[in-house]
Design a protein around this motif. Structure first.
Motif, PDB file in Angstrom:
ATOM      1  N   TYR A 429       1.119  -9.309 -16.431  1.00 58.43           N
ATOM      2  CA  TYR A 429       0.973  -7.882 -16.750  1.00 58.43           C
ATOM      3  C   TYR A 429       0.549  -7.066 -15.546  1.00 58.43           C
ATOM      4  CZ  TYR A 429       1.561  -9.471 -21.484  1.00 58.43           C
ATOM      5  OH  TYR A 429       2.087 -10.045 -22.609  1.00 58.43           O
ATOM      6  N   THR A 430       0.048  -7.727 -14.502  1.00 54.13           N
ATOM      7  CA  THR A 430      -0.283  -6.988 -13.288  1.00 54.13           C
ATOM      8  C   THR A 430       0.964  -6.406 -12.625  1.00 54.13           C
ATOM      9  OG1 THR A 430      -0.280  -9.102 -12.111  1.00 54.13           O
ATOM     10  CG2 THR A 430      -2.415  -8.223 -12.775  1.00 54.13           C
ATOM     11  N   ARG A 431       2.158  -6.835 -13.031  1.00 53.63           N
ATOM     12  CA  ARG A 431       3.379  -6.202 -12.501  1.00 53.63           C
ATOM     13  C   ARG A 431       3.463  -4.741 -12.941  1.00 53.63           C
ATOM     14  NH1 ARG A 431       7.878 -11.104 -13.123  1.00 53.63           N
ATOM     15  NH2 ARG A 431       6.561 -12.688 -12.153  1.00 53.63           N
ATOM     16  N   HIS A 432       2.894  -4.430 -14.105  1.00 57.23           N
ATOM     17  CA  HIS A 432       2.834  -3.028 -14.519  1.00 57.23           C
ATOM     18  C   HIS A 432       1.889  -2.257 -13.599  1.00 57.23           C
ATOM     19  CE1 HIS A 432       5.031  -3.025 -18.428  1.00 57.23           C
ATOM     20  NE2 HIS A 432       4.804  -4.321 -18.336  1.00 57.23           N
ATOM     21  N   GLU A 433       0.750  -2.850 -13.252  1.00 54.29           N
ATOM     22  CA  GLU A 433      -0.152  -2.213 -12.299  1.00 54.29           C
ATOM     23  C   GLU A 433       0.541  -2.025 -10.948  1.00 54.29           C
ATOM     24  OE1 GLU A 433      -4.246  -3.174  -9.765  1.00 54.29           O
ATOM     25  OE2 GLU A 433      -3.828  -4.306 -11.605  1.00 54.29           O
ATOM     26  N   TYR A 434       1.241  -3.048 -10.498  1.00 53.72           N
ATOM     27  CA  TYR A 434       1.957  -2.994  -9.220  1.00 53.72           C
ATOM     28  C   TYR A 434       2.930  -1.823  -9.218  1.00 53.72           C
ATOM     29  CZ  TYR A 434       3.994  -5.369  -5.082  1.00 53.72           C
ATOM     30  OH  TYR A 434       4.410  -5.723  -3.823  1.00 53.72           O
ATOM     31  N   PHE A 435       3.721  -1.731 -10.288  1.00 47.96           N
ATOM     32  CA  PHE A 435       4.698  -0.649 -10.404  1.00 47.96           C
ATOM     33  C   PHE A 435       4.003   0.713 -10.426  1.00 47.96           C
ATOM     34  CE2 PHE A 435       6.639   2.407 -13.316  1.00 47.96           C
ATOM     35  CZ  PHE A 435       7.839   2.651 -12.664  1.00 47.96           C
ATOM     36  N   ARG A 436       2.953   0.840 -11.199  1.00 47.76           N
ATOM     37  CA  ARG A 436       2.279   2.139 -11.308  1.00 47.76           C
ATOM     38  C   ARG A 436       1.672   2.566  -9.982  1.00 47.76           C
ATOM     39  NH1 ARG A 436      -0.753   1.345 -17.227  1.00 47.76           N
ATOM     40  NH2 ARG A 436       1.187   1.015 -18.422  1.00 47.76           N
ATOM     41  N   ARG A 437       1.119   1.630  -9.237  1.00 45.44           N
ATOM     42  CA  ARG A 437       0.581   1.972  -7.913  1.00 45.44           C
ATOM     43  C   ARG A 437       1.700   2.445  -6.983  1.00 45.44           C
ATOM     44  NH1 ARG A 437      -4.597   0.257  -6.440  1.00 45.44           N
ATOM     45  NH2 ARG A 437      -5.746  -0.807  -8.111  1.00 45.44           N
ATOM     46  N   ILE A 438       2.829   1.765  -7.035  1.00 47.98           N
ATOM     47  CA  ILE A 438       3.963   2.158  -6.188  1.00 47.98           C
ATOM     48  C   ILE A 438       4.478   3.538  -6.588  1.00 47.98           C
ATOM     49  CG2 ILE A 438       6.389   1.596  -5.701  1.00 47.98           C
ATOM     50  CD1 ILE A 438       5.476  -1.401  -5.858  1.00 47.98           C
ATOM     51  N   LEU A 439       4.624   3.771  -7.900  1.00 46.45           N
ATOM     52  CA  LEU A 439       5.082   5.078  -8.388  1.00 46.45           C
ATOM     53  C   LEU A 439       4.125   6.181  -7.952  1.00 46.45           C
ATOM     54  CD1 LEU A 439       6.889   6.832 -10.290  1.00 46.45           C
ATOM     55  CD2 LEU A 439       5.298   6.229 -12.132  1.00 46.45           C
ATOM     56  N   CYS A 440       2.833   5.979  -8.148  1.00 39.67           N
ATOM     57  CA  CYS A 440       1.858   7.000  -7.778  1.00 39.67           C
ATOM     58  C   CYS A 440       1.830   7.227  -6.274  1.00 39.67           C
ATOM     59  CB  CYS A 440       0.467   6.607  -8.275  1.00 39.67           C
ATOM     60  SG  CYS A 440       0.294   6.662 -10.066  1.00 39.67           S
ATOM     61  N   ASN A 441       2.026   6.162  -5.512  1.00 40.79           N
ATOM     62  CA  ASN A 441       2.052   6.317  -4.064  1.00 40.79           C
ATOM     63  C   ASN A 441       3.235   7.168  -3.620  1.00 40.79           C
ATOM     64  OD1 ASN A 441       0.920   5.521  -1.421  1.00 40.79           O
ATOM     65  ND2 ASN A 441       2.941   4.591  -1.142  1.00 40.79           N
ATOM     66  N   MET A 442       4.400   6.925  -4.214  1.00 41.75           N
ATOM     67  CA  MET A 442       5.584   7.705  -3.836  1.00 41.75           C
ATOM     68  C   MET A 442       5.413   9.170  -4.209  1.00 41.75           C
ATOM     69  SD  MET A 442       8.608   5.020  -4.922  1.00 41.75           S
ATOM     70  CE  MET A 442       9.949   5.993  -4.224  1.00 41.75           C
ATOM     71  N   LEU A 443       4.941   9.423  -5.429  1.00 41.31           N
ATOM     72  CA  LEU A 443       4.783  10.812  -5.859  1.00 41.31           C
ATOM     73  C   LEU A 443       3.642  11.491  -5.112  1.00 41.31           C
ATOM     74  CD1 LEU A 443       5.297  10.343  -9.698  1.00 41.31           C
ATOM     75  CD2 LEU A 443       6.899  11.348  -8.066  1.00 41.31           C
ATOM     76  N   GLY A 444       2.547  10.760  -4.869  1.00 46.06           N
ATOM     77  CA  GLY A 444       1.440  11.343  -4.122  1.00 46.06           C
ATOM     78  C   GLY A 444       1.820  11.694  -2.695  1.00 46.06           C
TER      79      GLY A 444
END
Length: 480
Positions: A429-444
């Motif tokens: 389930y940490t793959r969801h965390e991984y994805f969310r961090r990547i998404l937030c990094n791109m948008l940020g």
């Protein structure tokens, strides 16, 4: 050592940090495509040690271990679990720049709380002891891990012949409040398609499978019409047991409108008489069955998932020893845009095109696929045609960024239904965390560069939708 999985892991800007911590981090998880065992959830499996929960079915790790020269005995063989764990500890330092390194550290961090050391031969003893002690706690049995990770729902991957008894047990416990996570089946009918019947040995195994299908459907399958009816009967059965998704795997997507009912019956009769059929004939029958399922999906408001691009079971040696899903699959190349377009167009013309998610394994197909499926949005449902998340060899940092960029440039990122694990492990389930961090990094990063508005209410809501809300609404899941 310096802590590696810090709070700001993968978050390069203050805006990225704010998006993650204020909007993404605490969102629940809908894992709408995975390969978890419903039996293990139903029985709340206790894992005796970290090897069982971490290495038992993870063909990503198996591939890396073979590449490092580890003998199969210590991968899938009969070596003791501790020796298998030691072998993996030997390999982990070699996985630098592989997603396996990030996943390993994330999975040790959550749920085990280990972030002050890397797994290597020097730390293997301590990590083995810490993880095994934690796994004895009931909160770290299968269900406890799911609840700790804020999982609301998972969709397993199930064959039409499955009786779904464990799904029913779990659903009953959801009703009584003894277990909070919903576990819903997904209909995966790949074995029904008669591709194996182009070879004599394939006919034997396929007919044996069809006999099981007939038993499950309480029907005698003595014609192609009977096969279609039995398959749709099982589709009804899955619907009655909560299923709302079909799932289909392909190498190169193939589909044809050729073949009358009479021709299909004649082809099927040859199989019943133990005669091989041509690839063209197999395509005719397979296309007909796939179309039947797609139409049934539309009628029941299911979602259809198409996974395209896997070249499976490349090593005959390993396949003969271990069977499929043993880490010997790769990426196929070749064109498939035209048959996929014709398949979707046929359904669209007849107003029988279900909500559809399409994934590609070959990165060369990114823009072709994302642009193609967007042709068939029809205004009936927001984001009806979904360009799926980075899958398998592409569910790593570069692959996720490429998928997000492709979708942003060809469609509506704000309607994306987000990440999934595609995993057999309760630690993934940490793959969801991984994805969310990547998404937030791109948008940020885009916010700080002035490429998108510096509006956290707006962009933060988009992050929450992609993380959870869109999937809940898209699939129609009833969740608290």
């Amino acid at each position: 050592m310096t802590q590696f999985i810090t709070d700001n892991f993968l978050l390069e800007t203050k805006s990225a940090e704010r998006l993650y911590f204020e909007y993404a981090e605490t969102m629940p998880i809908i894992d709408y495509h995975c390969h978890l065992s419903s039996l293990e959830v139903a029985t709340n499996r206790q894992f005796d040690n970290i090897t069982q929960i971490w290495l038992g079915g993870d063909h990503y790790k198996w591939r890396a271990m073979r590449a490092a020269g580890i003998h199969e005995k210590f991968i899938t063989g009969d070596a003791p679990d501790r020796e298998k764990f030691n072998a993996w500890a030997d390999v982990v330092p070699q996985t630098i720049r592989s997603p396996l390194f990030h996943w390993t550290m994330l999975e040790l961090n959550r749920p085990f709380g280990i972030n002050d050391r890397f797994l290597n031969p020097g730390t293997a003893d301590s990590i083995w002891s810490i993880c095994n002690e934690i796994l004895m706690n009931p909160l770290f049995h299968a269900r406890g891990i799911m609840e700790q990770m804020r999982v609301k729902l998972v969709c397993t991957t199930d064959d039409p012949v499955d009786d779904l008894k464990f799904h029913r047990q779990i659903a009953d416990e959801n009703q009584t409040g003894t277990f909070s996570v919903k576990v819903i089946p997904a209909f995966r009918p790949d074995k029904v398609l008669p591709w194996a019947c182009t070879a004599p040995e394939g006919i034997v195994s396929w007919k044996a499978y069809i006999e099981k299908l007939g038993i499950a459907a309480n029907a005698e399958i003595n014609s192609f019409a009977a096969l279609r009816a039995a398959l749709l009967s099982r589709h009804d059965y899955f619907h009655q047991n909560g299923c709302r998704i079909s799932d289909h795997g392909f190498g190169l997507f193939q589909w044809t409108e050729k073949g009358s009912d009479t021709e299909k019956e004649a082809i099927f009769a040859r199989i019943l008489n133990d005669q091989t059929i041509s690839p063209e004939d197999a395509l005719i029958l397979s296309s007909s069955l796939l179309t039947d399922i797609a139409v049934a999906n539309a009628e029941k408001n299911w979602t259809m998932q198409l996974h395209i691009g896997a070249l499976r079971n490349n090593s005959t040696r390993i396949f003969n020893t271990l069977g499929p899903d043993a880490g010997c699959d790769s990426i196929i190349d070749g064109p498939f845009a035209v048959p996929l377009s014709r398949f979707l167009d046929r359904l669209d013309r007849e107003e029988k095109l279900p909500k559809t998610i399409v994934y590609n394994l070959n990165p060369d197909s990114n823009y072709m696929l994302a642009a193609l499926i967007a042709n068939f949005n029809d205004g009936s449902y927001p984001g009806k045609m979904q360009y799926g998340s980075g899958w398998w060899f592409l569910d790593q940092k570069n692959g996720m960024e490429d998928q997000i960029n492709t979708l942003s440039n060809t469609g509506l990122l704000g309607r994306f239904v987000g990440m999934l694990t595609d995993s057999r492990s309760f630690l993934s389930y940490t793959r969801h965390e991984y994805f969310r961090r990547i998404l937030c990094n791109m948008l940020g990063n885009d916010m700080e560069k002035g490429l998108i508005p510096n509006d956290f209410d707006w962009i933060g809501k988009m992050v929450q939708d992609i993380s959870y809300n869109n999937a809940k609404e898209y699939f129609g899941f009833e969740l608290n």
